[in-house]
Design a protein around this motif. Sequence first.
Motif, short mmCIF file in Angstrom:
data_model
loop_
_atom_site.label_atom_id
_atom_site.label_comp_id
_atom_site.label_asym_id
_atom_site.label_seq_id
_atom_site.Cartn_x
_atom_site.Cartn_y
_atom_site.Cartn_z
N ALA A 156 0.81 -1.22 0.00
CA ALA A 156 0.00 0.00 0.00
C ALA A 156 0.84 1.27 0.00
O ALA A 156 0.29 2.37 0.12
N LEU A 157 2.14 1.16 -0.14
CA LEU A 157 2.99 2.35 -0.12
C LEU A 157 2.75 3.21 -1.36
O LEU A 157 2.43 2.71 -2.43
N ALA A 158 2.92 4.51 -1.19
CA ALA A 158 2.85 5.43 -2.32
C ALA A 158 4.17 5.35 -3.09
O ALA A 158 5.24 5.20 -2.48
N THR A 159 4.11 5.43 -4.41
CA THR A 159 5.31 5.26 -5.24
C THR A 159 5.46 6.41 -6.23
O THR A 159 4.48 7.01 -6.67
N TYR A 160 6.73 6.68 -6.57
CA TYR A 160 7.07 7.68 -7.57
C TYR A 160 8.26 7.15 -8.39
O TYR A 160 9.17 6.53 -7.82
N PRO A 161 8.29 7.36 -9.69
CA PRO A 161 9.43 6.89 -10.49
C PRO A 161 10.70 7.67 -10.12
O PRO A 161 10.65 8.86 -9.81
#
Length: 293
Positions: A156-161
Amino acid sequence: MRFDLVDLRLFCEVVDAGSITAGAERCALALAAASTRIRAMEQSLGAPLLTRSRQGVAPTPAGRTLLKHARAMLDQGARLREDLGAYAGGASGEVRLLANTNALTEFLPEALGLFLADHPHVSVDLEERLSDEIVGLVAEGVADIGIVAGTVDVGALATYPFRSDRFVVVTAKDHPLTAQARVSFAQLLDYDLVGLDRAASLQRFLAGKAAREGRSLRLRVQLRSFDAVCRMVECGVGVGVVPQTTAARAAKTMALCVVELTDDWALRELTIVVRAAEELRPYARELVDSLRT
């Protein structure tokens, strides 16, 4: 029952490291002092906080409860320092960042250098870990930010490239593999290898891949950097697995050949992970923004 912030930080570090010795080192405490503090905490509580074995230490049910509250209190203390920093001659803070080997060695030095130059009162506690370990530690609140391989399950972690790279094989000019344009990791297991230090997350990852093949790595020497690996490969000691960015840089000054690695995991899409952007402290949020650009 009296636990100070040093006690709480020590306990968290001991649990994270799975060792009182390693936890003491992270807190810059002597082993005897750290052991005394842990025993005093257990005596004050009247219950054991850790189970001890030859493999290290693990929290008891009471220890897990303490761990949860200790992390919350330390996080709140960090927020307090940041909020009051503006009234104490300039805002200050600390961000804890975990990264895998590829991100740590190839991309973070420049990215962190730019951020820290713009934020002279902020420090970054940077540690190398395996990607799946990073996900768990960020989810638990042990670290503010993680950088992991894009193939790992982040829940459920938020991700960014973050960045893209690929692992390749480097060989000396006269090595038999130079006749091949592409090679699988399983094929490499027939040759002597030059690798990173055993503690490096990439080295543990490759050892795990070899074990799944029912093989072990034929490591001739282990070093502390990808550049050192390339130099030893050039001298004919063995072949190495390094990021393509490293190989391209090294090939400009060293007599090396670069061979494509065919395994799916060789392509590395690096991803930034956080619990939730709105939960980040101001400087952690600014660091995420900086890394993304």
